[in-house]
Design a protein around this motif. Structure first.
Motif, mmCIF file in Angstrom:
data_model
loop_
_atom_site.group_PDB
_atom_site.id
_atom_site.type_symbol
_atom_site.label_atom_id
_atom_site.label_comp_id
_atom_site.label_asym_id
_atom_site.label_seq_id
_atom_site.Cartn_x
_atom_site.Cartn_y
_atom_site.Cartn_z
ATOM 1 N N UNK A 61 0.847 -1.207 0.000
ATOM 2 C CA UNK A 61 0.000 0.000 0.000
ATOM 3 C C UNK A 61 0.876 1.248 0.000
ATOM 4 N N UNK A 62 1.874 1.251 -0.865
ATOM 5 C CA UNK A 62 2.881 2.322 -0.881
ATOM 6 C C UNK A 62 2.410 3.507 -1.713
ATOM 7 N N UNK A 63 2.918 4.689 -1.338
ATOM 8 C CA UNK A 63 2.681 5.901 -2.113
ATOM 9 C C UNK A 63 3.832 6.193 -3.065
ATOM 10 N N UNK A 64 5.027 5.715 -2.733
ATOM 11 C CA UNK A 64 6.186 5.886 -3.610
ATOM 12 C C UNK A 64 6.981 4.584 -3.640
ATOM 13 N N UNK A 65 7.536 4.288 -4.793
ATOM 14 C CA UNK A 65 8.399 3.110 -4.978
ATOM 15 C C UNK A 65 9.620 3.561 -5.770
ATOM 16 N N UNK A 66 10.795 3.212 -5.272
ATOM 17 C CA UNK A 66 12.036 3.569 -5.956
ATOM 18 C C UNK A 66 12.809 2.295 -6.289
ATOM 19 N N UNK A 67 13.280 2.227 -7.529
ATOM 20 C CA UNK A 67 14.053 1.073 -8.007
ATOM 21 C C UNK A 67 15.433 1.566 -8.401
ATOM 22 N N UNK A 68 16.454 0.921 -7.850
ATOM 23 C CA UNK A 68 17.836 1.261 -8.202
ATOM 24 C C UNK A 68 18.544 0.002 -8.683
ATOM 25 N N UNK A 69 19.203 0.092 -9.849
ATOM 26 C CA UNK A 69 20.062 -0.983 -10.338
ATOM 27 C C UNK A 69 21.469 -0.408 -10.422
ATOM 28 N N UNK A 70 22.409 -1.057 -9.705
ATOM 29 C CA UNK A 70 23.766 -0.522 -9.620
ATOM 30 C C UNK A 70 24.781 -1.594 -9.998
ATOM 31 N N UNK A 71 25.755 -1.212 -10.808
ATOM 32 C CA UNK A 71 26.901 -2.070 -11.103
ATOM 33 C C UNK A 71 28.130 -1.361 -10.568
ATOM 34 N N UNK A 72 28.593 -1.791 -9.402
ATOM 35 C CA UNK A 72 29.737 -1.141 -8.770
ATOM 36 C C UNK A 72 30.294 -2.069 -7.705
ATOM 37 N N UNK A 73 31.589 -1.896 -7.382
ATOM 38 C CA UNK A 73 32.194 -2.695 -6.327
ATOM 39 C C UNK A 73 32.205 -4.178 -6.611
ATOM 40 N N UNK A 74 32.261 -4.552 -7.891
ATOM 41 C CA UNK A 74 32.311 -5.970 -8.241
ATOM 42 C C UNK A 74 31.000 -6.692 -8.089
ATOM 43 N N UNK A 75 29.888 -5.953 -8.010
ATOM 44 C CA UNK A 75 28.580 -6.605 -7.810
ATOM 45 C C UNK A 75 27.505 -5.882 -8.607
ATOM 46 N N UNK A 76 26.462 -6.636 -8.923
ATOM 47 C CA UNK A 76 25.245 -6.080 -9.518
ATOM 48 C C UNK A 76 24.179 -6.089 -8.434
#
Length: 377
Positions: free
Chosen positions: A307-322
């Motif tokens: 029942x969220x009002x905001x949703x944030x999605x982050x995809x990061x490729x850094x530090x040897x990891x996805x």
């Protein structure tokens, strides 16, 4: 006479017009359509098609038609893949004329809603000594069989068609090269000019914060510095996107954006999506598939339980990891996790298979954060 083996002046003029027509456009799709139209006009056929071979050269991947309207094509359903008589020209690419294609032992008939056809002329189209596809012509006007003159004319057209297709494909490659050069130039300008200027502004503001100390103005400048950092991350993400070839398979970042757009109506809001690092170039197909599956599960859980009002999605490729992170400001993981245990276990299992981790935790200001992280070695 119908049985003549030498085309007369009138036929040669028609062939010349047809050759000029198929070579008048450098767009590949338009060229293929013109080839079929010219073949139909040249042979006085009621129906025509160009079947383009797939990379294996065993089946048809495209089927460009003339004489069958859009509604009839829709009723017929799936386009031919190269069976029956059409398949004969794939396995044995030589011209073929049939007074009645139904009498041929390889005939497999027509699917429902297909218009009846009887006479047939088939001719291969080659590009640089490789078969590109086949021209199929049916039902010569006047209910006559196709003649050897028709065959000679269409063979001549097929030769010109091969050159026109080759020219159109070369033009597309040149256009892609120009586009890639523009993309490289823009990416270089963003990296060498815009980002460096933003860094300089940020450093200057940090010096100002130290002078102002813990004041209202200082705190506002710190917020501006954070905004600059976020802007730099987004520009870096744009640079990595520009480095992806335009005709490459659908990249991870685009798949993430498409999935978020697809699920936005279900969630009730559009997730805010951001990227950090070269996510497209460092993730292979299997890893990308896994991340997309995890993201779908995470967003589905948000839609069902948060029942969220905001949703944030982050995809990061850094530090040897996805890393995939999904933040929401909903009810938190207590209520959500109790009803989605199997889904969370699936996310953990997918991370385990890749040597990674998956965690769901409560946010300080309410809601939940899912973080799914796998190594990039």
């Amino acid at each position: 006479m119908p049985g003549e083996s030498m085309a007369g002046p009138g036929s040669l003029r028609r062939l010349l017009r047809a050759v000029m027509a198929v070579g008048s456009d450098l767009d590949l799709s338009a060229t293929l359509q013109r080839i079929v139209e010219s073949a139909v006009e040249l042979s006085a056929a009621r129906y025509g098609a160009l079947g383009v071979l797939d990379p294996s050269r065993t089946r048809l991947s495209e089927f460009i038609t003339v004489g069958v309207d859009a509604s009839t094509r829709a009723r017929i359903g799936d386009l031919p893949k190269g069976l029956g008589i059409l398949g004969l020209l794939i396995t044995d690419p030589r011209p073929m004329r049939l007074p009645d294609l139904h009498d041929h032992p390889s005939s497999v008939g027509f699917p429902p809603n297909h218009p009846p056809m009887r006479t047939f002329l088939g001719v291969p189209v080659t590009v640089r000594n490789e078969v590109f596809g086949n021209l199929y012509l049916c039902d010569k006007t006047g209910d006559e069989a196709f003649t050897d003159i028709d065959e000679e004319l269409v063979i001549g057209l097929a030769g010109a068609a091969g050159v026109a297709i080759d020219n159109a494909r070369l033009h597309e490659r040149m256009r892609d090269l120009v586009l890639m050069e523009d993309r490289d130039r823009i990416a270089m300008d963003l990296h060498d000019t815009v980002i460096q200027q933003l860094f300089a502004v940020g450093l200057s503001l940090q010096g100002t914060v130290r002078i102002l100390g813990d004041t209202d103005a200082g705190r506002r400048i710190e917020i501006a510095i954070d905004d600059l950092d976020e802007t730099i991350k987004r520009i870096r993400s744009t640079i990595f996107a520009l480095d992806t070839a335009p005709n490459a398979p659908r990249a991870l970042r685009q798949r993430v954006l498409d999935l978020c757009e697809e699920l936005a109506p279900t969630i009730g809001i559009g997730p805010h999506v951001s990227f950090d690092g070269p996510v497209d170039s460092v993730s292979d197909e299997h890893m990308s598939d896994e991340l997309i599956t995890v993201l779908r599960e995470a967003l589905s859980n948000v839609a069902k339980h948060a029942h969220a009002q905001t949703v944030e999605v982050l995809v990061r490729a850094a530090g040897g990891a996805l890393t995939l992170r999904v933040d929401d400001d909903g009810v938190g993981p207590g209520e959500a996790s109790s009803s989605t245990g199997r889904g969370l276990r699936n996310l953990q299992a997918r991370a385990d298979r890749l040597g990674g981790t998956s965690t769901l935790r409560a946010r300080d200001l309410g809601g939940a954060t899912l973080e799914w992280r796998v190594p990039l070695d």
